[in-house]
Write a protein that holds these residues in place. Structure first.
Motif, PDB file in Angstrom:
ATOM      1  N   ASP A 132       0.804  -1.220   0.000  1.00  0.00           N
ATOM      2  CA  ASP A 132       0.000   0.000   0.000  1.00  0.00           C
ATOM      3  C   ASP A 132       0.840   1.275   0.000  1.00  0.00           C
ATOM      4  O   ASP A 132       0.394   2.306  -0.515  1.00  0.00           O
ATOM      5  CB  ASP A 132      -0.915   0.026   1.233  1.00  0.00           C
ATOM      6  CG  ASP A 132      -2.072  -0.957   1.118  1.00  0.00           C
ATOM      7  OD1 ASP A 132      -2.216  -1.578   0.055  1.00  0.00           O
ATOM      8  OD2 ASP A 132      -2.814  -1.115   2.104  1.00  0.00           O
ATOM      9  N   HIS A 133       2.043   1.215   0.578  1.00  0.00           N
ATOM     10  CA  HIS A 133       2.848   2.434   0.755  1.00  0.00           C
ATOM     11  C   HIS A 133       4.298   2.204   0.310  1.00  0.00           C
ATOM     12  O   HIS A 133       5.231   2.331   1.114  1.00  0.00           O
ATOM     13  CB  HIS A 133       2.814   2.873   2.216  1.00  0.00           C
ATOM     14  CG  HIS A 133       1.433   2.991   2.790  1.00  0.00           C
ATOM     15  ND1 HIS A 133       0.565   3.996   2.438  1.00  0.00           N
ATOM     16  CD2 HIS A 133       0.771   2.206   3.676  1.00  0.00           C
ATOM     17  CE1 HIS A 133      -0.579   3.850   3.092  1.00  0.00           C
ATOM     18  NE2 HIS A 133      -0.477   2.775   3.853  1.00  0.00           N
ATOM     19  N   PRO A 134       4.519   1.884  -0.953  1.00  0.00           N
ATOM     20  CA  PRO A 134       5.889   1.572  -1.401  1.00  0.00           C
ATOM     21  C   PRO A 134       6.857   2.739  -1.279  1.00  0.00           C
ATOM     22  O   PRO A 134       8.014   2.549  -0.900  1.00  0.00           O
ATOM     23  CB  PRO A 134       5.698   1.157  -2.867  1.00  0.00           C
ATOM     24  CG  PRO A 134       4.390   1.765  -3.274  1.00  0.00           C
ATOM     25  CD  PRO A 134       3.538   1.758  -2.049  1.00  0.00           C
ATOM     26  N   GLN A 135       6.415   3.959  -1.572  1.00  0.00           N
ATOM     27  CA  GLN A 135       7.319   5.104  -1.492  1.00  0.00           C
ATOM     28  C   GLN A 135       7.651   5.434  -0.043  1.00  0.00           C
ATOM     29  O   GLN A 135       8.810   5.739   0.284  1.00  0.00           O
ATOM     30  CB  GLN A 135       6.694   6.325  -2.171  1.00  0.00           C
ATOM     31  CG  GLN A 135       7.637   7.522  -2.258  1.00  0.00           C
ATOM     32  CD  GLN A 135       8.919   7.206  -3.012  1.00  0.00           C
ATOM     33  OE1 GLN A 135       8.887   6.658  -4.124  1.00  0.00           O
ATOM     34  NE2 GLN A 135      10.078   7.540  -2.430  1.00  0.00           N
ATOM     35  N   ALA A 136       6.655   5.372   0.833  1.00  0.00           N
ATOM     36  CA  ALA A 136       6.908   5.627   2.254  1.00  0.00           C
ATOM     37  C   ALA A 136       7.857   4.587   2.822  1.00  0.00           C
ATOM     38  O   ALA A 136       8.718   4.909   3.659  1.00  0.00           O
ATOM     39  CB  ALA A 136       5.590   5.618   3.026  1.00  0.00           C
ATOM     40  N   LEU A 137       7.718   3.345   2.374  1.00  0.00           N
ATOM     41  CA  LEU A 137       8.631   2.299   2.816  1.00  0.00           C
ATOM     42  C   LEU A 137      10.052   2.587   2.343  1.00  0.00           C
ATOM     43  O   LEU A 137      11.013   2.476   3.122  1.00  0.00           O
ATOM     44  CB  LEU A 137       8.165   0.946   2.291  1.00  0.00           C
ATOM     45  CG  LEU A 137       9.098  -0.243   2.542  1.00  0.00           C
ATOM     46  CD1 LEU A 137       9.309  -0.462   4.036  1.00  0.00           C
ATOM     47  CD2 LEU A 137       8.566  -1.503   1.878  1.00  0.00           C
ATOM     48  N   LYS A 138      10.192   2.979   1.089  1.00  0.00           N
ATOM     49  CA  LYS A 138      11.510   3.293   0.536  1.00  0.00           C
ATOM     50  C   LYS A 138      12.158   4.430   1.315  1.00  0.00           C
ATOM     51  O   LYS A 138      13.343   4.351   1.690  1.00  0.00           O
ATOM     52  CB  LYS A 138      11.376   3.675  -0.938  1.00  0.00           C
ATOM     53  CG  LYS A 138      12.703   3.997  -1.612  1.00  0.00           C
ATOM     54  CD  LYS A 138      12.495   4.338  -3.079  1.00  0.00           C
ATOM     55  CE  LYS A 138      13.814   4.695  -3.750  1.00  0.00           C
ATOM     56  NZ  LYS A 138      13.616   5.039  -5.191  1.00  0.00           N
ATOM     57  N   ASP A 139      11.397   5.475   1.585  1.00  0.00           N
ATOM     58  CA  ASP A 139      11.924   6.618   2.331  1.00  0.00           C
ATOM     59  C   ASP A 139      12.323   6.214   3.755  1.00  0.00           C
ATOM     60  O   ASP A 139      13.339   6.697   4.285  1.00  0.00           O
ATOM     61  CB  ASP A 139      10.881   7.731   2.396  1.00  0.00           C
ATOM     62  CG  ASP A 139      10.588   8.339   1.024  1.00  0.00           C
ATOM     63  OD1 ASP A 139      11.403   8.154   0.102  1.00  0.00           O
ATOM     64  OD2 ASP A 139       9.522   8.975   0.884  1.00  0.00           O
TER      65      ASP A 139
END
Length: 212
Positions: A132-139
């Motif tokens: 659901d939150h790939p960019q937040a996970l990456k950050d």
């Protein structure tokens, strides 16, 4: 019984501390659980200690529902946690039947830290949050050193410190609920057998005078 009540009160204070700390990190990093998701509640590996389930057991006891709950959990055949209430055919949508009294793992899980094999801080994130939150996970992974997550082991240790005897061993969550109910029912029965009968004071001795 009073000792169990004191432990439950102390544990509630720790739970509040854990919830604030770990939820704050998840909000800050925007790593939120999906609304109504119950996949983790169905996991066969969910564990808790008897201590963690004391607040729930005492609540049910005070409401007169502990014996019925014990009967229900002994007959429980569905996968996952006894407290989980499913709303979908596949079981993956639902909610906790006693969210305020959920065990520590439910408060720590989602997005938190653990120590890797070489001593480095790693981020534990459930697969649904990852999707659901790939960019937040990456950050969040990039910021592990500058903004480290609260550690799972720290939260577990805070719980164990309340009482190492009841909190030192993890069990399958339904077994932990069952044993907490059994302990509360036993202590409650024992307390009722040993407590002295209340002495009712006479408001007016003349009202209770023996006949001449």
């Amino acid at each position: 019984m009073q000792r169990l009540r004191v432990l439950a009160e102390q544990l509630d204070v720790v739970y509040q501390q854990i919830s604030e700390q770990y939820s704050a990190y998840q909000r800050q990093r925007e790593l939120f659980c999906r609304s109504g998701c119950g996949e983790c509640c169905l996991h066969p590996g969910i564990e808790a200690s008897v201590l963690e389930m004391l607040p729930l057991a005492i609540k049910l006891y005070d409401e007169g529902r502990a014996e019925q709950a014990l009967d229900d959990i002994q007959q429980h055949q569905k996968a996952g946690c006894f407290l989980y209430q499913s709303f979908s055919e596949d079981g993956k949508q639902g909610q906790c039947g006693s969210y305020a009294h959920r065990p520590a793992v439910c408060r720590l899980f989602g997005a938190a830290g653990y120590t890797g094999r070489e001593g480095q801080v790693e981020l534990s994130v459930c697969k649904v949050i990852k999707a659901d939150h790939p960019q937040a996970l990456k950050d969040s992974l990039i910021a592990l050193e500058s903004d480290p997550p609260p550690m799972i082991r720290h939260g577990k240790e805070l719980v164990r410190q309340v009482d190492y005897e009841l909190g030192g061993r993890n069990l399958p969550v339904n077994d932990a609920i069952k044993q907490a109910l059994e302990k509360v029912l036993f202590e409650g029965y024992y307390a009722s057998m040993t407590e002295p009968e209340p002495v009712i004071p006479l408001e007016d001795p003349l009202d209770y005078a023996l006949p001449a």
